[in-house]
Design a protein around this motif. Structure first.
Motif, mmCIF file in Angstrom:
data_model
loop_
_atom_site.group_PDB
_atom_site.id
_atom_site.type_symbol
_atom_site.label_atom_id
_atom_site.label_comp_id
_atom_site.label_asym_id
_atom_site.label_seq_id
_atom_site.Cartn_x
_atom_site.Cartn_y
_atom_site.Cartn_z
ATOM 1 N N ILE A 131 0.854 -1.194 0.000
ATOM 2 C CA ILE A 131 0.000 0.000 0.000
ATOM 3 C C ILE A 131 0.889 1.243 0.000
ATOM 4 O O ILE A 131 1.818 1.329 0.811
ATOM 5 C CB ILE A 131 -0.912 -0.007 1.255
ATOM 6 N N ILE B 79 -6.078 -5.082 8.720
ATOM 7 C CA ILE B 79 -6.191 -5.185 7.256
ATOM 8 C C ILE B 79 -6.208 -6.659 6.885
ATOM 9 O O ILE B 79 -5.268 -7.392 7.199
ATOM 10 C CB ILE B 79 -5.020 -4.466 6.553
ATOM 11 N N GLY B 80 -7.270 -7.093 6.225
ATOM 12 C CA GLY B 80 -7.393 -8.485 5.821
ATOM 13 C C GLY B 80 -8.547 -9.151 6.550
ATOM 14 O O GLY B 80 -8.803 -8.855 7.732
ATOM 15 N N ALA C 217 -8.678 -16.301 6.941
ATOM 16 C CA ALA C 217 -8.893 -17.239 8.053
ATOM 17 C C ALA C 217 -8.305 -16.720 9.368
ATOM 18 O O ALA C 217 -8.870 -16.950 10.449
ATOM 19 C CB ALA C 217 -8.274 -18.593 7.703
ATOM 20 N N THR C 218 -7.186 -16.001 9.296
ATOM 21 C CA THR C 218 -6.565 -15.474 10.509
ATOM 22 C C THR C 218 -7.430 -14.383 11.124
ATOM 23 O O THR C 218 -7.732 -14.407 12.328
ATOM 24 C CB THR C 218 -5.156 -14.909 10.171
ATOM 25 N N LYS D 42 -11.603 -19.862 -2.096
ATOM 26 C CA LYS D 42 -10.779 -19.425 -0.972
ATOM 27 C C LYS D 42 -10.940 -20.445 0.150
ATOM 28 O O LYS D 42 -11.907 -21.207 0.149
ATOM 29 C CB LYS D 42 -11.248 -18.052 -0.481
ATOM 30 N N GLY E 95 -9.112 -2.605 -1.715
ATOM 31 C CA GLY E 95 -8.086 -2.529 -0.667
ATOM 32 C C GLY E 95 -7.878 -1.096 -0.219
ATOM 33 O O GLY E 95 -8.615 -0.177 -0.587
ATOM 34 N N PHE F 209 0.534 -14.918 3.901
ATOM 35 C CA PHE F 209 1.900 -15.438 3.748
ATOM 36 C C PHE F 209 2.256 -15.580 2.273
ATOM 37 O O PHE F 209 1.369 -15.763 1.437
ATOM 38 C CB PHE F 209 2.003 -16.802 4.454
HETATM 39 P P1 NDP Z 1 -4.953 -14.913 3.670
HETATM 40 O O1 NDP Z 1 -3.952 -14.861 2.586
HETATM 41 O O2 NDP Z 1 -5.961 -15.969 3.638
HETATM 42 O O3 NDP Z 1 -5.721 -13.529 3.796
HETATM 43 C C1 NDP Z 1 -5.097 -12.303 3.597
HETATM 44 C C2 NDP Z 1 -6.136 -11.219 3.688
HETATM 45 O O4 NDP Z 1 -5.523 -9.953 3.479
HETATM 46 C C3 NDP Z 1 -7.222 -11.354 2.630
HETATM 47 O O5 NDP Z 1 -8.450 -11.046 3.205
HETATM 48 C C4 NDP Z 1 -6.795 -10.301 1.600
HETATM 49 O O6 NDP Z 1 -7.845 -9.837 0.806
HETATM 50 C C5 NDP Z 1 -6.287 -9.221 2.524
HETATM 51 N N1 NDP Z 1 -5.461 -8.220 1.851
HETATM 52 C C6 NDP Z 1 -4.297 -8.395 1.197
HETATM 53 N N2 NDP Z 1 -3.862 -7.235 0.697
HETATM 54 C C7 NDP Z 1 -4.759 -6.286 1.048
HETATM 55 C C8 NDP Z 1 -4.870 -4.899 0.823
HETATM 56 N N3 NDP Z 1 -3.959 -4.245 0.090
HETATM 57 N N4 NDP Z 1 -5.919 -4.234 1.346
HETATM 58 C C9 NDP Z 1 -6.859 -4.905 2.070
HETATM 59 N N5 NDP Z 1 -6.815 -6.235 2.298
HETATM 60 C C10 NDP Z 1 -5.780 -6.920 1.794
HETATM 61 O O7 NDP Z 1 -4.108 -14.969 5.049
HETATM 62 P P2 NDP Z 1 -4.516 -15.570 6.476
HETATM 63 O O8 NDP Z 1 -3.392 -15.294 7.378
HETATM 64 O O9 NDP Z 1 -5.861 -15.139 6.869
HETATM 65 O O10 NDP Z 1 -4.613 -17.113 6.204
HETATM 66 C C11 NDP Z 1 -3.553 -17.782 5.526
HETATM 67 C C12 NDP Z 1 -3.751 -19.261 5.598
HETATM 68 O O11 NDP Z 1 -3.318 -19.732 6.861
HETATM 69 C C13 NDP Z 1 -5.188 -19.760 5.492
HETATM 70 O O12 NDP Z 1 -5.659 -19.795 4.209
HETATM 71 C C14 NDP Z 1 -5.055 -21.123 6.084
HETATM 72 O O13 NDP Z 1 -4.545 -22.018 5.147
HETATM 73 C C15 NDP Z 1 -4.055 -20.880 7.176
HETATM 74 N N6 NDP Z 1 -4.765 -20.717 8.450
HETATM 75 C C16 NDP Z 1 -5.144 -21.869 9.047
HETATM 76 C C17 NDP Z 1 -5.799 -21.847 10.215
HETATM 77 C C18 NDP Z 1 -6.148 -23.158 10.825
HETATM 78 O O14 NDP Z 1 -6.968 -23.193 11.658
HETATM 79 N N7 NDP Z 1 -5.560 -24.290 10.447
HETATM 80 C C19 NDP Z 1 -6.177 -20.593 10.870
HETATM 81 C C20 NDP Z 1 -5.715 -19.410 10.167
HETATM 82 C C21 NDP Z 1 -5.041 -19.491 8.984
HETATM 83 P P3 NDP Z 1 -8.251 -10.639 -0.549
HETATM 84 O O15 NDP Z 1 -9.041 -11.818 -0.098
HETATM 85 O O16 NDP Z 1 -9.033 -9.663 -1.313
HETATM 86 O O17 NDP Z 1 -6.981 -11.027 -1.232
#
Ligand code: NDP
Length: 611
Positions: A213, A253-254, A257-258, A398, A424, A451
């Motif tokens: 950003i 931001i985001g 799942a987290t 997703k 975003g 990640f």
């Molecule tokens: P994600 O990659 O799933 O989510 C990232 C988030 O950030 C998305 O909502 C994305 O939006 C947003 N984002 C990125 N760039 C911007 C921006 N410029 N402005 C606004 N929003 C933005 O990461 P997580 O850490 O949530 O999860 C990663 C993975 O970790 C999961 O998919 C899962 O596999 C694992 N996990 C597992 C768990 C478990 O219980 N086993 C629990 C938590 C995580 P957009 O969707 O539009 O890209």
């Protein structure tokens, strides 16, 4: 008597109360809104000025002398992959094992991800490995992070891994020598040790990423990534009670799942919370519960493997007489995969045609996601907010989320959903962020932005590997992974890879890691049985697996192309040699595990050369 396809369709998914064509158009329009030409390049790598985002907030750096000895096996990574690899080797009689781990303790993803509310979203009786070996039963159906981290450390203790482990240590380089038949392993602590065998379990989602950003480096308030939670600042712990935020305006931001897991705690504790959403997650019910007191009484030896196999079969679209886990995961797979198709074809009295199968899957998906959208509508009081929380894409575009407190959090008066219509954040300023042209002042910005996925293996690992004749792995894999079964690559003797390097992706990741670890232990046992010291694969075997991967790769490609961007579809750009599913066997985990079983059972060790 058999029914017509139309009747079976209605019987399976209920009366169509939506227009499929309209829905499809809506999904595609929502995808198009989010497609961007920079794809993965939109993210900032956590290096240089941003390297502090990966500092370890959980323990103080410990001084120690560099290590320069020789060990039989170096295992890189102290998460589930490294623990399973080390444990299975220990069971096979290999004692001289050293785990090298970046974190201050074992745990891997569960060492780093300690954010409030962190928990596993796969049933713990399947997810936590080696429960029978350690004679342990998790406290809940879905375990919270502290219990999982403790379990990883118990595994390390059980297999005696602490003694030789090098914690707070990152590998920087490894080089093979044909002269000595050993690997030289160098680290950021000045270590330079040798090892006969190296096994790499770096983890698939190990490197946090930040959004690119404009102005991200100008903000003067507090920031951190969810995988390095700063409890000194927020107060509280995994169970919440973040007292440090009581007088703070916080932005997260985001909404992946987290965020779904930590937003309820932020909402309960922060003075004001701004949840910045680009794409809503699909959030279905969780229904967590304590492990019943009599649960253990029902378990026969071998129960965990049977439960994992049962779950894996169901979440790979296979039929099973019973559903032992019976949760949100198995529900969606039962409804949206081959299981539903089989049941429909039984009612129909014949096999479905390809077109009928695709239609059934698509309609069932629309129904399921419509239920998820209705859940947002029924839970969130403000209609406009509820509307913005509705996901408009197919279920597996997703990672599906399951949570009972996330949606109700938006009923709190101090919680504001800031939807960005897929765009975003516009800009970060010294004091806050600009979204939809409006400035929001905040004391703290939390990045729940996930990640690195889709970048090269060596970039995510943080080190390069030099094989025979100086060949760099980064160069060998520059145009894509090349392995046999995802575990070995030609010209890199006694080196093994665990994870998603042309293996099979499963919902229950430790299951796949366990199968890989057992396979590697089997191969190394054979080296020992033959009185040798070395194993490598032939280029022919490697090419065979690359061809097999390629032949199966198309499965799911069209589906993902129609999806809203995310790491599952390489941010909407196809053809990335390092994409998340590029490293996954298209035949699915059941076939992959069977294939490994059959290879071992044949006893030929086809493709391997021993010396
Ligand atoms: P994600 O990659 O799933 O989510 C990232 C988030 O950030 C998305 O909502 C994305 O939006 C947003 N984002 C990125 N760039 C911007 C921006 N410029 N402005 C606004 N929003 C933005 O990461 P997580 O850490 O949530 O999860 C990663 C993975 O970790 C999961 O998919 C899962 O596999 C694992 N996990 C597992 C768990 C478990 O219980 N086993 C629990 C938590 C995580 P957009 O969707 O539009 O890209």
């Amino acid at each position: 008597m058999t029914a017509s396809f139309e009747v079976v369709l209605e019987d399976t998914i209920g009366k169509l109360d939506f227009d499929p064509a309209e829905l499809k158009a809506k999904y595609l329009a929502e995808r198009d809104k989010r497609l961007r030409s920079d794809g993965n390049e939109q993210y900032v790598e956590v290096k240089g000025d941003f390297s502090n985002y990966v500092d370890d907030p959980y323990c103080e750096p410990q001084e120690r002398e560099p290590v320069t000895d020789h060990v039989d096996v170096v295992v890189i990574g102290g998460g589930f992959g490294g623990l399973l690899m080390s444990g299975r080797l220990r069971e096979a009689g290999f004692d001289d094992i050293r785990v090298i781990e970046k974190g201050g303790n074992f745990g891997g993803t569960w060492y780093w991800n300690r954010y409030p509310g962190a928990m596993c979203d796969v049933e713990s009786y399947c997810y936590l490995p080696m429960l029978e070996e350690l004679d342990y039963l998790p406290k809940h159906k879905y375990s919270f992070a502290p219990e999982i981290m403790e379990h990883t450390q118990n595994i390390a203790r059980f297999y005696g891994l602490y003694e030789k482990a090098l914690l707070q240590t990152s590998v920087t380089r490894m080089e093979w020598s044909d002269e000595t038949s050993t690997w030289t392993v160098e680290t950021d602590r000045g270590d330079k040790m040798t090892a006969r065998v190296v096994a790499m379990a770096n983890g698939p989602l190990n490197r946090p990423k930040l959004p690119g950003i404009p102005g991200i480096d100008t903000y003067t308030g507090k920031t951190f990534h969810t995988s390095r939670w700063d409890y000194d600042y927020t107060g509280g712990d995994n169970a919440g009670d973040l007292t440090g935020l009581a007088d703070k305006r916080v932005a997260i931001i985001g909404t992946g799942a987290t965020a779904v897991q930590c937003v309820p705690h932020l909402g309960a504790s922060a003075k004001e919370l701004f949840v910045i959403q680009r794409t809503p997650s699909s959030v279905d019910e969780r229904n967590n519960r304590e492990t019943p007191e009599d649960f253990a009484d029902s378990l026969e030896p071998g129960w965990q493997q049977r439960r994992m196999d049962n779950f894996n079969a169901l979440v790979s679209g296979g039929d099973q007489d019973e559903d032992l886990v019976s949760d949100g995961w198995t529900d969606i797979f039962r409804k949206l995969t081959g299981i539903a198709a089989k049941s429909a074809s039984r009612k129909l009295g014949r096999r479905l045609t390809g077109a009928e199968r695709a239609e059934l899957m698509e309609m069932a998906d629309y129904r399921k996601m419509s239920d998820v959208r209705n859940r947002a509508e029924d839970t969130v009081e403000d209609t406009a907010t509820a509307d913005k929380l509705k996901p408009w894409y197919r279920q597996f575009c997703k990672r599906p989320c399951f949570h009972d407190e996330y949606l109700p959090t938006f009923n709190r008066p101090n919680v504001h959903l800031v939807d960005t219509e897929g765009k975003g954040v516009d800009e970060i300023t010294e004091t806050g962020l600009v979204v939809n042209g409006e400035h929001i002042e905040v004391d703290c910005i939390i990045f729940a932005t996930g990640f690195e996925v889709g970048t090269s293996y060596h970039r995510r690992a943080g080190y390069d590997i030099v094989g025979r004749d100086g060949e760099l792995l980064s160069e060998k894999w520059a145009n894509g992974l090349r392995t046999l079964h995802g575990l070995q690559t030609a010209n890199f003797p006694n080196a093994f890879f665990l994870g998603f390097t042309q293996t099979a992706i499963t919902v229950n990741v430790p299951h796949s890691l366990n199968e890989q670890a057992k396979h590697v232990a089997h191969i190394l046992t054979e080296v020992r049985n033959r009185g040798g010291s070395k194993v490598e694969i032939t280029p022919v075997a490697e090419q065979g697996w690359v061809d097999e991967m390629f032949a199966k790769a198309r499965m799911g490609e069209r589906f993902r192309a129609e999806c809203t961007p995310g790491y599952y579809n390489n941010e909407g750009q196809t053809g990335n040699a390092n994409g998340f599913f590029t490293g996954s066997y298209g035949g699915g985990p059941i076939k992959f595990f069977e294939l490994l079983d059959a290879w071992r059972a044949a006893g030929e060790f086809e493709g391997c050369e021993f010396s």
